[in-house]
Design a protein around this motif. Sequence first.
Motif, short mmCIF file in Angstrom:
data_model
loop_
_atom_site.label_atom_id
_atom_site.label_comp_id
_atom_site.label_asym_id
_atom_site.label_seq_id
_atom_site.Cartn_x
_atom_site.Cartn_y
_atom_site.Cartn_z
N SER A 47 0.86 -1.19 0.00
CA SER A 47 0.00 0.00 0.00
C SER A 47 0.89 1.23 0.00
O SER A 47 1.81 1.34 0.82
CB SER A 47 -0.91 0.00 1.24
OG SER A 47 -1.72 -1.15 1.28
N LEU A 49 -0.45 4.71 -0.70
CA LEU A 49 -1.19 5.97 -0.69
C LEU A 49 -1.46 6.41 0.74
O LEU A 49 -1.74 5.59 1.62
CB LEU A 49 -2.51 5.83 -1.44
CG LEU A 49 -2.43 5.52 -2.93
CD1 LEU A 49 -3.84 5.37 -3.51
CD2 LEU A 49 -1.68 6.62 -3.68
N SER A 208 -6.19 -0.08 2.09
CA SER A 208 -6.43 -0.24 0.66
C SER A 208 -5.12 -0.42 -0.09
O SER A 208 -4.12 0.24 0.20
CB SER A 208 -7.17 0.99 0.13
OG SER A 208 -7.26 0.95 -1.29
N ARG A 209 -5.15 -1.29 -1.08
CA ARG A 209 -3.99 -1.49 -1.94
C ARG A 209 -4.18 -0.86 -3.31
O ARG A 209 -3.38 -1.09 -4.23
CB ARG A 209 -3.69 -2.99 -2.07
CG ARG A 209 -3.36 -3.65 -0.74
CD ARG A 209 -2.80 -5.04 -0.90
NE ARG A 209 -2.42 -5.60 0.39
CZ ARG A 209 -1.67 -6.70 0.53
NH1 ARG A 209 -1.24 -7.35 -0.54
NH2 ARG A 209 -1.36 -7.15 1.74
N ALA A 210 -5.20 -0.06 -3.45
CA ALA A 210 -5.45 0.62 -4.72
C ALA A 210 -4.34 1.62 -5.00
O ALA A 210 -3.67 2.12 -4.09
CB ALA A 210 -6.80 1.33 -4.67
N THR A 211 -4.15 1.93 -6.27
CA THR A 211 -3.11 2.88 -6.67
C THR A 211 -3.68 4.20 -7.16
O THR A 211 -2.93 5.17 -7.31
CB THR A 211 -2.24 2.26 -7.78
OG1 THR A 211 -3.08 1.90 -8.89
CG2 THR A 211 -1.51 1.03 -7.27
N ASP A 212 -4.97 4.27 -7.41
CA ASP A 212 -5.62 5.50 -7.85
C ASP A 212 -6.15 6.23 -6.61
O ASP A 212 -7.05 5.73 -5.94
CB ASP A 212 -6.77 5.18 -8.79
CG ASP A 212 -7.48 6.43 -9.32
OD1 ASP A 212 -7.19 7.54 -8.84
OD2 ASP A 212 -8.34 6.28 -10.21
N PRO A 213 -5.63 7.42 -6.28
CA PRO A 213 -6.08 8.13 -5.08
C PRO A 213 -7.58 8.39 -5.06
O PRO A 213 -8.18 8.47 -3.98
CB PRO A 213 -5.30 9.45 -5.14
CG PRO A 213 -4.09 9.15 -5.94
CD PRO A 213 -4.53 8.14 -6.97
N ARG A 215 -9.87 6.37 -6.09
CA ARG A 215 -10.63 5.13 -5.92
C ARG A 215 -10.07 4.27 -4.79
O ARG A 215 -10.45 3.11 -4.65
CB ARG A 215 -10.62 4.32 -7.22
CG ARG A 215 -11.23 5.02 -8.41
CD ARG A 215 -12.72 5.22 -8.25
NE ARG A 215 -13.43 3.96 -8.17
CZ ARG A 215 -14.70 3.84 -7.77
NH1 ARG A 215 -15.38 4.91 -7.39
NH2 ARG A 215 -15.30 2.67 -7.72
N ALA A 216 -9.20 4.83 -3.99
CA ALA A 216 -8.53 4.02 -2.97
C ALA A 216 -9.39 3.82 -1.73
O ALA A 216 -9.39 2.74 -1.13
CB ALA A 216 -7.20 4.67 -2.59
N TYR A 217 -10.10 4.86 -1.31
CA TYR A 217 -10.86 4.81 -0.06
C TYR A 217 -12.31 5.13 -0.42
O TYR A 217 -12.65 6.28 -0.71
CB TYR A 217 -10.28 5.82 0.92
CG TYR A 217 -10.95 5.92 2.27
CD1 TYR A 217 -11.75 4.90 2.78
CD2 TYR A 217 -10.75 7.05 3.06
CE1 TYR A 217 -12.34 5.02 4.02
CE2 TYR A 217 -11.34 7.17 4.31
CZ TYR A 217 -12.14 6.16 4.78
OH TYR A 217 -12.73 6.27 6.02
N VAL A 228 -7.47 4.44 3.61
CA VAL A 228 -6.16 5.04 3.45
C VAL A 228 -5.78 5.74 4.75
O VAL A 228 -6.57 6.56 5.25
CB VAL A 228 -6.15 6.04 2.28
CG1 VAL A 228 -4.83 6.79 2.20
CG2 VAL A 228 -6.44 5.32 0.97
#
Length: 408
Positions: A47, A49, A208-213, A215-217, A228
Amino acid sequence: MTDNVVVTGIGVMAPNGLSTEEFWTSTLKGRGGIAELTRFDAASSPSRLAGQIPGFDPLDHIPKRLMPQTDISTRYALAAAAAALEDARVDPAGLPEYDMGVVTSNATGGFEFTHREFRKLWTEGPKSVSVYESFAWFYAVNTGQISIRHGLRGPGCVLVGEQAGGLDALGAARRTVRLGTPLVVSGGVDSALDPWGWASHVSSGRISRATDPRRAYLPFDAEARGYVPGEGGAILILEAADAARARGARGYATIAGYAATFDPRPDSGRPPGLRRAAELAIADAGLDPSRIDVVFADAAGVPHLDAAEAEAISGLFGPRAVPVTAPKALTGRLYAGGGPLDVVAAVLAVRDGVVPPTAGTTDVPAAYGIDLVLDGPRYQEVGAALVLARGKGGFNAAVVVRAADSTA
């Protein structure tokens, strides 16, 4: 004992604003503070972000002599406290020093400071460790440093309850005022974005392990996959209403109700305690649920926790019966700072007659039964707002904010 406790000053240190009005404008316009973590090289982390505070120069806020003895979280706390006192038009030197107290919350202590000193201990030996390590790491350090900086010698304490702790601090400050201390500086600030602090966040399994700020939280979204972490928070000035009137102070709003509960053990078969905390806080405010105009949700961004909170809200108020919002989707979860920052948003919602939106979330499962405010601000009268917070391990807290001149 005085009953009415009003908010007369606000100081904010948030990833999307270094002042109250900057934070509020960003919140209403959907400007976030979540971005790639830059405090250290996090390339190997699953993660990456975080809600970081940009553009903060501590020397704009505190004397240079305090730099060697303070963690970044304490610098944020000192800056927010000074801003809150200025906003309240309080000169501590002009008031009796024992009539002013400090109650704060901290979930992590001075993480970055103490981990730096640990590295010195292991690599250079004990003689290299700062003497300030004796207190800079400690959960109570923000209470102590604010008290010393401004000469506030009344009651002081710190509460530790992770995300719920910031609301607990405001509840304790309210009780302190009602017991006779005319003014209390209160709230919460946290920061743990150094390598060890980040490891502790990731180890929770809820990040969250998302990379798009953007769409992360995603609180309450069908695609929610965690939250996040962020840093910062808010400090508020709480005063007895009669004392505030006597010095001609403006009252933003009233801290009208507070309650805290603790979840039963997971295998007990008993429900979580969040709904009960909300019920008790509303009753403490002298209201019934129909009088609440908006709920600022804890909004974990973890599916089973979101579902449990949605069940508590819809069960208490009825399906889609009250607007729900989670402005923390723009900042990340700030731990002890998250609850007080939500209280600031609630106070400003009461002031301006507007409910801020929940950024990012687009698809709320129908089964949740909540009216989550999406897309943009919702303009309506806000006479009373409920703020909810949960801390990892079972802590629950709730605060009710009302217009300063309202009566039950």
